[in-house]
Design an enzyme around this catalytic site. Structure first.
Site, PDB file in Angstrom:
ATOM      1  N   LEU A 199       0.760  -1.446   2.769  1.00  0.00           N
ATOM      2  CA  LEU A 199       2.057  -1.662   2.141  1.00  0.00           C
ATOM      3  C   LEU A 199       1.795  -1.810   0.647  1.00  0.00           C
ATOM      4  O   LEU A 199       0.800  -2.428   0.244  1.00  0.00           O
ATOM      5  CB  LEU A 199       2.748  -2.928   2.670  1.00  0.00           C
ATOM      6  CG  LEU A 199       3.315  -2.910   4.093  1.00  0.00           C
ATOM      7  CD1 LEU A 199       3.926  -4.263   4.422  1.00  0.00           C
ATOM      8  CD2 LEU A 199       4.346  -1.816   4.265  1.00  0.00           C
ATOM      9  N   ASP A 200       2.672  -1.253  -0.186  1.00  0.00           N
ATOM     10  CA  ASP A 200       2.510  -1.413  -1.628  1.00  0.00           C
ATOM     11  C   ASP A 200       2.554  -2.881  -2.006  1.00  0.00           C
ATOM     12  O   ASP A 200       3.141  -3.717  -1.308  1.00  0.00           O
ATOM     13  CB  ASP A 200       3.615  -0.656  -2.375  1.00  0.00           C
ATOM     14  CG  ASP A 200       3.497   0.846  -2.203  1.00  0.00           C
ATOM     15  OD1 ASP A 200       2.400   1.323  -1.844  1.00  0.00           O
ATOM     16  OD2 ASP A 200       4.508   1.546  -2.428  1.00  0.00           O
ATOM     17  N   ARG A 201       1.961  -3.192  -3.145  1.00  0.00           N
ATOM     18  CA  ARG A 201       1.866  -4.578  -3.596  1.00  0.00           C
ATOM     19  C   ARG A 201       3.232  -5.259  -3.638  1.00  0.00           C
ATOM     20  O   ARG A 201       3.387  -6.398  -3.195  1.00  0.00           O
ATOM     21  CB  ARG A 201       1.209  -4.620  -4.979  1.00  0.00           C
ATOM     22  CG  ARG A 201       1.098  -6.017  -5.573  1.00  0.00           C
ATOM     23  CD  ARG A 201       0.309  -5.993  -6.867  1.00  0.00           C
ATOM     24  NE  ARG A 201       0.059  -7.332  -7.374  1.00  0.00           N
ATOM     25  CZ  ARG A 201      -0.876  -7.635  -8.258  1.00  0.00           C
ATOM     26  NH1 ARG A 201      -1.670  -6.680  -8.726  1.00  0.00           N
ATOM     27  NH2 ARG A 201      -1.054  -8.874  -8.676  1.00  0.00           N
TER      28      ARG A 201
END
Length: 471
Positions: free
Chosen positions: A233-235
């Site tokens: 998952l993106d930051r």
């Protein structure tokens, strides 16, 4: 050597005593006390017996190849395993890394270079029927040596002790541990599912001190076997994140995510793995629902170092990958915002963000990488008096995280992209099936598990703000 033959041999080996289960290989590592006397007196073929602590050996479980990719394909398709599928993980170094995931890869390689990894060589005195006549002699094994089912490797026991001690010293902040464990949505013998907060990186990198993969040992109690990432998952994205608790379960999950992408690109209809995201976008799509099919390509930016993804393939683009996303409009708001449900059929980096910004023409709120131009004239919306004040309160959390803020009422909103739901087959039951005495593995009856993560605070506040505007 087929998976069925390996399992049959493993059962024969277990006939004289229990063989450690492989779903927790590190827990199976034990000092071979019953064989110590023989090992100490015999020594190595190339020299005399070892001295002091070197006589203490840690015995790994007997080698038993299991093809995680073949198992994942069978689980994904809901059918029996292919007994003709072999395993490619038959080298000594791969078996050590599977059994000892807590050991750094550099340390494992060093052990092989220093010839500290041994393999059993069994000599039986045929002149005697007494079981005590069986003698064990350790010999050196190289990293690329291939193992056969039943081979047993040995490591110096002090390696395991120092590794466990290091893990214990590193993660001793109770507040941080309790915070991470409060993120857990689900946990069984094979997986851990967490609700990743926005702002926490999943993987480490330059300038990143705390990330999920680094902090993963905190999810385990009294165990040196750290959970492993199986997807990303993106930051600034948040929501459902799955980790594998063992090397085998992680390998199966990795393969299932790959199978999902391959099946979607082949016009498949498998629904074994399903993911649903919720996003708030700027603008309104032309159609209330649809399928977005646009390949993603990397493009190098003007500084010559940074890169981004785009759907416009050109001379400066590389690594083009097909990407598919289904979407559905949840609700359109009069202020020009739209709530969307997004269903990624393939798993590409930044896929949802690029598809929303460049294909739908509706960048996600708070996405300054792919929607920077749309945010140039950003104007915060007023917060209605009826909003619960608890949604407005900001609190500091461990690891430098902040709870609260970032809604559309802020000058600089956070990314409004949340993995709300994921459906997976029961991996724990699948792993148990692989390790059962039944050589015919039937995965058609595996239960589907559904994991749901509630919306983060900033998206809940944005929902309340837009709901009040609508009124």
């Amino acid at each position: 050597m087929t998976t069925r033959m390996a399992l049959l041999l493993l059962r024969r080996l277990a006939a004289g005593g229990a063989v450690p289960r492989l779903h927790q290989p590190c827990a199976c590592l034990a000092t071979a006390a019953a064989r110590h006397d023989a090992l100490e007196t015999v020594g190595e073929a190339s020299g005399g017996p070892d001295k002091g602590n070197k006589n203490r050996w840690m015995e790994l479980p007997p080698f038993a190849p299991v093809d995680a990719a073949a198992a994942a394909r069978a689980i994904f398709r809901g059918e029996g395993g292919d007994e003709n599928e072999g395993s490619s993980n038959s080298t000594a170094i791969r078996w050590v890394r599977r059994c000892c995931p807590q050991l750094p890869a550099s340390l494992v390689q060093k052990l092989f270079r220093l010839r500290k990894v041994k393999k059993n060589a069994v000599n039986t005195d045929t002149s005697s029927m007494d079981a005590s006549a069986e003698k064990f002699r350790l010999r050196r094994v190289s990293a690329k040596d291939h193992l056969v089912p039943g081979d047993t490797l040995f490591l110096p026991v002090n390696i395991q002790e120092s590794s466990v001690a290091e893990k214990t010293r590193k993660f001793d902040n109770r507040n941080e541990i309790e915070f991470l464990r409060s993120l857990e949505i689900y946990k069984d013998e094979a997986i851990i599912v967490v609700n990743k907060p926005p702002g926490m990186p999943v993987q480490g990198g330059v300038g990143i001190k705390n990330s999920i993969d680094v902090l993963a040992p905190m999810f385990e109690e009294n165990s040196s076997d750290a959970p492993r990432l199986v997807h990303r998952l993106d930051r600034d994205c948040c929501g459902v994140l799955v980790l594998g608790r063992t090397q085998l379960s992680a390998s199966i999950l990795h393969a299932i995510f790959r199978e999902k992408t391959a099946d979607a690109l082949a016009d498949g209809t498998q629904q074994v793995l399903q993911r649903k995201y919720v996003a708030l976008v700027m603008g309104t799509p032309r159609h209330p629902k649809g399928l977005l099919s646009a390949p993603l390509a990397k493009v190098l930016l003007q500084d010559g170092k940074s890169e981004r993804l785009t759907v416009r393939a050109g001379p400066n683009t590389t690594s083009v990958q097909d990407a598919l996303t289904e979407y559905r409009v949840i609700e359109s708001c009069p202020q020009g915002f739209t709530w969307l449900e997004l269903f990624p059929l393939t798993g590409r980096k930044h896929q949802l963000r690029v598809h929303c910004a460049e294909v739908l023409g509706t960048p996600i709120v708070g996405d300054y990488k792919y929607g920077r131009q749309a945010h140039q004239n950003w104007t915060p919306l007023p917060v209605p008096r009826t909003v619960d004040h608890e949604l407005l309160r900001k609190r500091r959390l461990p690891f430098g995280l902040v709870l609260g803020g970032g809604s559309i009422a802020e000058e600089q909103p956070q990314l409004h992209l949340h993995c709300k739901q994921m459906m997976l087959p029961d991996i724990s039951a699948g792993v148990q099936g692989l390790q059962s005495e039944d050589a015919d593995h039937d995965f058609s009856g595996l239960e589907k598990l559904s994991f749901v993560a509630p919306l983060p605070l900033h998206m809940r506040l944005s929902w309340e703000v837009l709901k009040s505007v609508k009124k």
